[in-house]
Write a protein that holds these residues in place. Structure first.
Motif, PDB file in Angstrom:
ATOM      1  N   GLU A 146      -4.681   7.056  -5.264  1.00  0.00           N
ATOM      2  CA  GLU A 146      -4.701   5.530  -4.604  1.00  0.00           C
ATOM      3  C   GLU A 146      -5.561   4.928  -5.541  1.00  0.00           C
ATOM      4  OE1 GLU A 146      -3.463   5.617  -1.001  1.00  0.00           O
ATOM      5  OE2 GLU A 146      -4.968   6.643  -0.405  1.00  0.00           O
ATOM      6  N   LYS A 147      -5.536   3.271  -6.126  1.00  0.00           N
ATOM      7  CA  LYS A 147      -5.991   2.611  -5.842  1.00  0.00           C
ATOM      8  C   LYS A 147      -6.624   1.642  -4.619  1.00  0.00           C
ATOM      9  CE  LYS A 147      -3.783   2.355 -10.324  1.00  0.00           C
ATOM     10  NZ  LYS A 147      -3.214   1.479 -11.193  1.00  0.00           N
ATOM     11  N   PHE A 148      -7.944   0.930  -4.826  1.00  0.00           N
ATOM     12  CA  PHE A 148      -7.970  -0.011  -3.658  1.00  0.00           C
ATOM     13  C   PHE A 148      -8.289  -0.945  -4.554  1.00  0.00           C
ATOM     14  CE2 PHE A 148     -11.944   3.089  -2.927  1.00  0.00           C
ATOM     15  CZ  PHE A 148     -12.658   2.027  -3.324  1.00  0.00           C
ATOM     16  N   ALA A 149      -8.538  -2.081  -4.008  1.00  0.00           N
ATOM     17  CA  ALA A 149      -8.758  -3.235  -5.064  1.00  0.00           C
ATOM     18  C   ALA A 149     -10.369  -4.457  -4.478  1.00  0.00           C
ATOM     19  CB  ALA A 149      -8.098  -3.874  -5.849  1.00  0.00           C
ATOM     20  N   LEU A 150     -11.130  -4.521  -4.574  1.00  0.00           N
ATOM     21  CA  LEU A 150     -12.134  -5.444  -4.080  1.00  0.00           C
ATOM     22  C   LEU A 150     -11.300  -6.945  -3.588  1.00  0.00           C
ATOM     23  CD1 LEU A 150     -14.886  -6.260  -3.401  1.00  0.00           C
ATOM     24  CD2 LEU A 150     -15.388  -7.952  -5.544  1.00  0.00           C
ATOM     25  N   ALA A 151     -11.157  -7.239  -2.782  1.00  0.00           N
ATOM     26  CA  ALA A 151     -10.920  -8.711  -2.062  1.00  0.00           C
ATOM     27  C   ALA A 151     -11.647  -9.741  -2.116  1.00  0.00           C
ATOM     28  CB  ALA A 151     -10.589  -8.674  -0.268  1.00  0.00           C
ATOM     29  N   VAL A 152     -11.513 -10.694  -2.771  1.00  0.00           N
ATOM     30  CA  VAL A 152     -11.784 -12.180  -2.878  1.00  0.00           C
ATOM     31  C   VAL A 152     -11.588 -12.695  -1.617  1.00  0.00           C
ATOM     32  CG1 VAL A 152     -11.947 -14.151  -3.821  1.00  0.00           C
ATOM     33  CG2 VAL A 152     -11.224 -12.529  -5.396  1.00  0.00           C
ATOM     34  N   ALA A 197      -4.313   0.339  -2.517  1.00  0.00           N
ATOM     35  CA  ALA A 197      -3.854  -0.600  -2.629  1.00  0.00           C
ATOM     36  C   ALA A 197      -2.466   0.013  -2.509  1.00  0.00           C
ATOM     37  CB  ALA A 197      -4.592  -1.319  -3.832  1.00  0.00           C
ATOM     38  N   SER A 198      -2.433   1.005  -3.979  1.00  0.00           N
ATOM     39  CA  SER A 198      -1.181   1.441  -4.410  1.00  0.00           C
ATOM     40  C   SER A 198      -1.494   3.502  -4.375  1.00  0.00           C
ATOM     41  CB  SER A 198      -0.867   1.202  -5.927  1.00  0.00           C
ATOM     42  OG  SER A 198      -2.089   1.111  -6.604  1.00  0.00           O
ATOM     43  N   ALA A 199      -0.323   3.741  -3.977  1.00  0.00           N
ATOM     44  CA  ALA A 199      -0.930   5.510  -4.413  1.00  0.00           C
ATOM     45  C   ALA A 199       0.605   5.488  -5.553  1.00  0.00           C
ATOM     46  CB  ALA A 199      -0.679   5.879  -2.989  1.00  0.00           C
ATOM     47  N   GLU A 200       0.489   6.915  -6.081  1.00  0.00           N
ATOM     48  CA  GLU A 200       1.486   7.038  -7.008  1.00  0.00           C
ATOM     49  C   GLU A 200       1.103   8.569  -7.075  1.00  0.00           C
ATOM     50  OE1 GLU A 200       2.635   4.887 -10.263  1.00  0.00           O
ATOM     51  OE2 GLU A 200       0.935   3.269  -9.501  1.00  0.00           O
ATOM     52  N   CYS A 253      -9.167   9.113  -5.910  1.00  0.00           N
ATOM     53  CA  CYS A 253      -9.451   7.545  -5.096  1.00  0.00           C
ATOM     54  C   CYS A 253     -10.233   6.924  -5.406  1.00  0.00           C
ATOM     55  CB  CYS A 253      -9.195   8.159  -3.391  1.00  0.00           C
ATOM     56  SG  CYS A 253      -8.895   6.637  -1.955  1.00  0.00           S
ATOM     57  N   GLY A 254     -10.341   5.962  -5.516  1.00  0.00           N
ATOM     58  CA  GLY A 254     -11.454   5.055  -5.753  1.00  0.00           C
ATOM     59  C   GLY A 254     -10.547   3.146  -6.289  1.00  0.00           C
ATOM     60  N   PRO A 255     -11.852   2.959  -6.998  1.00  0.00           N
ATOM     61  CA  PRO A 255     -11.016   1.510  -7.425  1.00  0.00           C
ATOM     62  C   PRO A 255     -10.389   1.734  -8.636  1.00  0.00           C
ATOM     63  CG  PRO A 255     -13.888   1.830  -7.939  1.00  0.00           C
ATOM     64  CD  PRO A 255     -13.119   2.869  -7.187  1.00  0.00           C
ATOM     65  N   PRO A 256      -9.483   0.701  -9.159  1.00  0.00           N
ATOM     66  CA  PRO A 256      -8.804   0.728  -9.899  1.00  0.00           C
ATOM     67  C   PRO A 256      -8.857   1.326 -11.441  1.00  0.00           C
ATOM     68  CG  PRO A 256      -7.761  -1.211  -8.678  1.00  0.00           C
ATOM     69  CD  PRO A 256      -9.031  -0.623  -8.253  1.00  0.00           C
ATOM     70  N   PRO A 257     -10.836   0.496 -12.047  1.00  0.00           N
ATOM     71  CA  PRO A 257     -11.216   0.859 -13.464  1.00  0.00           C
ATOM     72  C   PRO A 257     -11.489   2.373 -13.097  1.00  0.00           C
ATOM     73  CG  PRO A 257     -12.337  -0.849 -12.706  1.00  0.00           C
ATOM     74  CD  PRO A 257     -11.421  -0.995 -11.075  1.00  0.00           C
ATOM     75  N   MET A 258     -11.984   3.313 -11.973  1.00  0.00           N
ATOM     76  CA  MET A 258     -12.158   4.887 -11.622  1.00  0.00           C
ATOM     77  C   MET A 258     -10.923   5.364 -12.192  1.00  0.00           C
ATOM     78  SD  MET A 258     -13.219   6.628  -8.885  1.00  0.00           S
ATOM     79  CE  MET A 258     -13.627   8.702  -8.265  1.00  0.00           C
TER      80      MET A 258
END
Length: 367
Positions: free
Chosen positions: A341-347, A362-365, A315-320
């Motif tokens: 599972e990914k999470f992304a930074l909100a603008v 943000a998503s999980a697979e 579980c971490g940011p998409p690049p990781m």
């Protein structure tokens, strides 16, 4: 989920069954050992798709991700031998022998159900570091909220029209609900937490959601957490501790800066109670004072991959997430289970859109 119980009126054992739908909603039902999952589901007003009720059509076919059950009687056209070997079952025929987690091949809307809504009170606002806040919430109907370690809820940010998604950091059996929030300048949740939030405030949320959760298995685990992706991993570790887990494994926790490091003492205490479990952490900032500077991949050894006989939870940011997937594939390893599972930074200007790093999923697979 809860341990096996017995229904007082019948003396028959009952189990908790988690129904995870394609839109991320998870609902829990109680099923007696003499009931099929489908019958219990309908009695509790959740309509699993069916074209028969006796294992003849295969419409209700579901993947059982954890737990034990009696598959019942059905015909080959409804469920092949190969599918059964892969863990598929027919809710119209299957009867539980333990708690179960099922993937239902439809949305919660089609099943005429939805994520449950809860209202609670803020009982803790702990600034763990310059960049991270621990939010603790109590709800009066705690017994009604069941979830799987690793799942998340959508919290309505008080005073706004937006919601943010946060993974539970507490285990399912613990009364207090705990979430880790990465503070993001201009973020809706971050602004509330740092400028307006106070103990005693009312908070509403819906859930649980998500297919990123701890599976029951005997194989070792490799857990990789980036930033506040530590929250669902903490929930999993707490559950392993409660289960008396001796399957062994490793946790690698990585962050961007020293300010992002939190819960190190807590992780150390939890891991110390798990036989055969090790852990380490790293910081990618070259100016860090941490012993390990760099990324989580540098702390994954061949011995942690067990020649593929391992369940990886990431579980971490998409690049990781992508870097770890590439690293594992490059090692020529195909793990038995790979859940991420990914999470992304909100603008801030687009706050009403997807979940953020203030939040979690943000998503999980799985693969």
């Amino acid at each position: 989920m809860t341990a096996t119980q017995t229904e007082p009126s019948t003396g028959i054992a009952t189990h908790q069954v988690a129904l995870s739908f394609e839109d991320g909603v998870t609902r829990f039902i109680t099923v007696r050992e003499d009931q099929t999952v489908a019958d219990a589901s309908y009695r509790q007003r959740i309509n699993i798709p069916l074209d028969c009720r006796d294992g003849a059509c295969g419409t209700c076919k579901a993947l059982c991700e954890s737990g034990e059950y009696d598959g019942g009687t059905y015909i080959e056209d409804a469920l092949s031998e190969a599918e059964a070997a892969e863990g598929y079952a027919l809710p119209c025929s299957m009867k539980p022998r333990s708690d179960l987690a099922l993937q239902i091949a439809t949305t919660s809307e089609v099943a005429k159900t939805g994520a449950a809504s809860y209202t609670g009170t803020v009982v803790g606002l702990d600034r763990l570091s310059p960049t991270t806040v621990e939010l603790a919430i109590d709800i009066p109907n705690r017994g009604e909220l069941a979830f799987l370690p690793g799942q998340y809820v959508n919290i309505a940010v008080p005073g706004t029209e937006v919601t943010r998604s946060y993974s539970f950091a507490n285990a399912p059996h613990e009364e207090r609900l705990v979430f880790l929030v990465k503070l993001t300048p201009g973020g809706a949740m971050s602004t509330w937490l740092t400028e307006r939030a106070a103990v005693g405030d009312e908070v509403t949320f819906t859930g649980p959601n998500g297919s990123f959760f701890l599976r029951e298995a005997r194989r070792p685990v490799l857990m990789l957490a980036g930033g506040t992706g530590l929250a669902p991993v903490l929930s999993m570790l707490r559950q392993l501790d409660v289960d008396g887990c001796d399957r062994g494994g490793r946790l690698v926790y990585g962050v961007s800066t020293d300010d992002d490091l939190v819960k190190l003492d807590e992780v150390e205490e939890l891991v110390s109670r798990l036989p055969g479990f090790t852990w380490d952490h790293c910081v990618s900032d070259p100016a860090s004072t941490a012993a390990n500077k760099g990324y989580v991949m540098s702390l994954i050894g061949d011995e942690d991959l067990h020649d593929g006989d391992v369940a990886i939870y990431l579980c971490g940011p998409p690049p990781m997430v992508e870097a770890v997937r590439t690293h594992v594939a490059g090692a020529g390893i195909e793990p038995t289970g790979f859940y991420y599972e990914k999470f992304a930074l909100a603008v801030p200007a687009a706050e009403a859109s997807a979940p953020s790093a203030e939040a979690s999923p943000a998503s999980a697979e799985a693969s």
